[in-house]
Design a protein around this motif. Structure first.
Motif, PDB file in Angstrom:
ATOM      1  N   VAL A  24       0.825  -1.215   0.000  1.00  0.00           N
ATOM      2  CA  VAL A  24       0.000   0.000   0.000  1.00  0.00           C
ATOM      3  C   VAL A  24       0.857   1.263   0.000  1.00  0.00           C
ATOM      4  O   VAL A  24       0.356   2.344  -0.306  1.00  0.00           O
ATOM      5  CB  VAL A  24      -0.994   0.031   1.186  1.00  0.00           C
ATOM      6  CG1 VAL A  24      -2.001  -1.093   1.073  1.00  0.00           C
ATOM      7  CG2 VAL A  24      -0.265  -0.007   2.509  1.00  0.00           C
ATOM      8  N   TYR A  27       1.337   3.367  -3.541  1.00  0.00           N
ATOM      9  CA  TYR A  27       0.377   4.373  -4.012  1.00  0.00           C
ATOM     10  C   TYR A  27       0.817   5.801  -3.696  1.00  0.00           C
ATOM     11  O   TYR A  27       0.893   6.641  -4.613  1.00  0.00           O
ATOM     12  CB  TYR A  27      -1.017   4.084  -3.447  1.00  0.00           C
ATOM     13  CG  TYR A  27      -2.032   5.136  -3.801  1.00  0.00           C
ATOM     14  CD1 TYR A  27      -2.496   5.248  -5.111  1.00  0.00           C
ATOM     15  CD2 TYR A  27      -2.504   6.019  -2.851  1.00  0.00           C
ATOM     16  CE1 TYR A  27      -3.419   6.221  -5.457  1.00  0.00           C
ATOM     17  CE2 TYR A  27      -3.426   6.997  -3.187  1.00  0.00           C
ATOM     18  CZ  TYR A  27      -3.878   7.098  -4.491  1.00  0.00           C
ATOM     19  OH  TYR A  27      -4.781   8.058  -4.829  1.00  0.00           O
ATOM     20  N   HIS A  41      -5.991   6.932   1.677  1.00  0.00           N
ATOM     21  CA  HIS A  41      -5.361   5.617   1.526  1.00  0.00           C
ATOM     22  C   HIS A  41      -4.720   5.200   2.839  1.00  0.00           C
ATOM     23  O   HIS A  41      -4.632   5.987   3.781  1.00  0.00           O
ATOM     24  CB  HIS A  41      -4.308   5.658   0.415  1.00  0.00           C
ATOM     25  CG  HIS A  41      -3.230   6.669   0.661  1.00  0.00           C
ATOM     26  ND1 HIS A  41      -2.110   6.390   1.403  1.00  0.00           N
ATOM     27  CD2 HIS A  41      -3.106   7.959   0.273  1.00  0.00           C
ATOM     28  CE1 HIS A  41      -1.346   7.450   1.455  1.00  0.00           C
ATOM     29  NE2 HIS A  41      -1.931   8.437   0.778  1.00  0.00           N
ATOM     30  N   ASN A  42      -4.255   3.968   2.887  1.00  0.00           N
ATOM     31  CA  ASN A  42      -3.625   3.430   4.091  1.00  0.00           C
ATOM     32  C   ASN A  42      -2.106   3.366   3.991  1.00  0.00           C
ATOM     33  O   ASN A  42      -1.451   2.889   4.890  1.00  0.00           O
ATOM     34  CB  ASN A  42      -4.166   2.024   4.390  1.00  0.00           C
ATOM     35  CG  ASN A  42      -5.612   2.054   4.785  1.00  0.00           C
ATOM     36  OD1 ASN A  42      -6.066   2.985   5.429  1.00  0.00           O
ATOM     37  ND2 ASN A  42      -6.358   1.039   4.378  1.00  0.00           N
TER      38      ASN A  42
END
Length: 71
Positions: A24, A27, A41-42
């Protein structure tokens, strides 16, 4: 499962090897390189920003190339 990540370009360090990181986190890295505002997002850019050349870590515009997209 252990995926691998290979990238190259003018905004990334050459011959740089990083230990494990979360998928992740790619991103926010790509958003930074492309100068786009990321959606919620995470991921965490701080986990992977060491891949960037020093000029790109300081919020300077990313380098671009004059390559044309084939039509």
């Amino acid at each position: 499962m252990h995926p691998f990540f290979i990238a190259f370009g003018p905004n990334l360090k050459k011959n740089f090897i990083i230990n494990n990181f979360n998928i992740v986190d790619i991103y926010p890295l790509m958003c930074k390189i492309l100068n786009v505002e990321p959606a919620p997002h995470n991921g965490s850019l701080s986990n992977v920003e060491m891949m960037l050349t020093s000029s790109n870590r300081n919020n300077e515009p990313v380098k671009t190339t004059d390559r044309k997209v084939a039509s």
